[in-house]
Scaffold this active site. Structure first.
Site, mmCIF file in Angstrom:
data_model
loop_
_atom_site.group_PDB
_atom_site.id
_atom_site.type_symbol
_atom_site.label_atom_id
_atom_site.label_comp_id
_atom_site.label_asym_id
_atom_site.label_seq_id
_atom_site.Cartn_x
_atom_site.Cartn_y
_atom_site.Cartn_z
ATOM 1 N N GLU A 174 0.824 -1.212 0.000
ATOM 2 C CA GLU A 174 0.000 0.000 0.000
ATOM 3 C C GLU A 174 0.854 1.256 0.000
ATOM 4 O O GLU A 174 0.556 2.217 -0.729
ATOM 5 C CB GLU A 174 -0.950 -0.013 1.198
ATOM 6 C CG GLU A 174 -2.078 -1.030 1.067
ATOM 7 C CD GLU A 174 -3.007 -1.039 2.264
ATOM 8 O OE1 GLU A 174 -2.785 -0.241 3.197
ATOM 9 O OE2 GLU A 174 -3.965 -1.845 2.273
ATOM 10 N N HIS A 208 -10.355 0.976 -0.232
ATOM 11 C CA HIS A 208 -10.893 0.132 0.843
ATOM 12 C C HIS A 208 -12.409 -0.050 0.734
ATOM 13 O O HIS A 208 -13.011 -0.680 1.595
ATOM 14 C CB HIS A 208 -10.544 0.736 2.209
ATOM 15 C CG HIS A 208 -9.085 0.680 2.548
ATOM 16 N ND1 HIS A 208 -8.159 1.518 1.969
ATOM 17 C CD2 HIS A 208 -8.382 -0.121 3.395
ATOM 18 C CE1 HIS A 208 -6.961 1.243 2.454
ATOM 19 N NE2 HIS A 208 -7.064 0.259 3.310
#
Length: 321
Positions: A174, A208
């Site tokens: 990430e 997300h």
């Protein structure tokens, strides 16, 4: 959006050209594409490759680890292509664009880690209070018991696939995509530093949103799932601000990575605990106040770069000191 800035040369070679300016729209489009692909590729094995569903959580996460690695590598190659980093001549210069630097590495790890830990002062107090009150044994026995529990936790953690997900794969991939790739693109696209800090985590949060779909598949109530994901998105936005800030201020990608790992281990900070009679709340407030007071002094560029007189920070963080 600012006009494309003339970026400073890298430290390792004063003759190396800085990353080129690119259109702002292209930087935004590339960042959005990376965010979408980071999530979309997770479903590629079953949707595109038509592989059978994994038979266990371990197999499921191993498959996702591979997908995240592929997506991260693709984002790095795309960023390198857009910024033409191979034209810099020196491999160290090219790696530095992504925040991979060997200079001042200890400071880049230790200082952000200590800074981040201040927010968890309440958590530390609550944990120590629980540890001290959970046993009536003497100090020597308590130390032995703590050491045994710690050793057992480490052994279990090493073999736990969720620990690998939260503490290794997710933080590294990430940060690589959403910081090491996106921030250089947006800076070279002419966006101002403050705009990048506050707007780029939107890409991180949108990545997300797939959790809402997964919770729905698990049979969760939609409104409850929406609330859970909403809290997650809020938390990721706040952390995203901090991670981008660390990356731009230090020039090291390892700084947001270690902060990300630490936050994943600790979870949400403890704001209060009835067991500690208000001590945890006081610790949290004191730690948070210290965090904000030290945020700029602890990330001052000269701590991470010894050549501010001949600026080596290609993204211009020295001008923000």
């Amino acid at each position: 959006m600012a006009t494309p800035a003339s970026f400073h040369h890298l430290a390792s070679s004063s003759s190396s050209p800085p990353p080129p300016a690119i259109p702002g729209a292209a930087a935004v489009a590339a960042s959005a594409a990376m965010a979408v692909s980071y999530v979309a590729v997770l479903y590629a094995p079953t949707v595109v490759l038509r592989l059978p569903p994994p038979t266990s959580l371990r197999a499921f996460l191993h498959r996702r680890f591979a997908c995240a690695a592929v997506s991260s590598a693709a984002s790095v190659l795309a960023t390198a292509s857009l910024l033409r980093v191979w034209s810099m001549g020196d491999s160290a210069d090219a790696l530095a664009v992504f925040g991979f630097r060997s200079d001042h590495l200890l400071q880049a790890v230790a200082i952000p880690l200590l800074l981040t830990s201040l927010v968890y002062a309440g958590s530390f107090v609550a944990g120590l209070w629980l540890l001290a009150s959970s046993s009536g044994r003497d100090d020597g026995e308590l130390e032995v018991g703590f050491a045994q529990r710690l050793a057992h936790w480490i052994r279990v953690a090493v073999g736990d696939v969720m620990v690998w997900r939260n503490c290794v794969v997710a933080p590294i991939t990430e940060e690589l995509v959403f910081r090491a790739c996106m921030v250089p693109l947006l800076l070279c696209g002419g966006f101002k530093i403050y705009n990048i800090i506050f707007l780029s985590p939107v890409f991180f949060s949108l990545a997300h949103l797939n959790h809402l779909f997964e919770l729905h598949q698990q049979g969760r109530n939609f409104m409850r799932s929406l609330l859970i994901v909403g809290i997650q998105l809020g938390y990721t936005v706040i952390f995203g601000w901090y991670a981008v800030f660390l990356f731009i201020r230090t020039g090291h990608i390892v700084s947001p990575i270690v902060a990300h790992i630490f936050c994943n281990i600790m979870g949400l900070p403890v704001f209060s605990s009835p067991r500690t009679k208000g001590v945890a709340s006081v610790a949290f407030l004191a730690g948070s106040l210290s965090f904000f007071c030290l945020l700029f002094p602890a990330t001052i560029p000269k701590l991470y770069n010894a050549r501010l007189d001949q600026c080596s920070c290609w993204h211009g963080y020295c001008r923000w000191s």
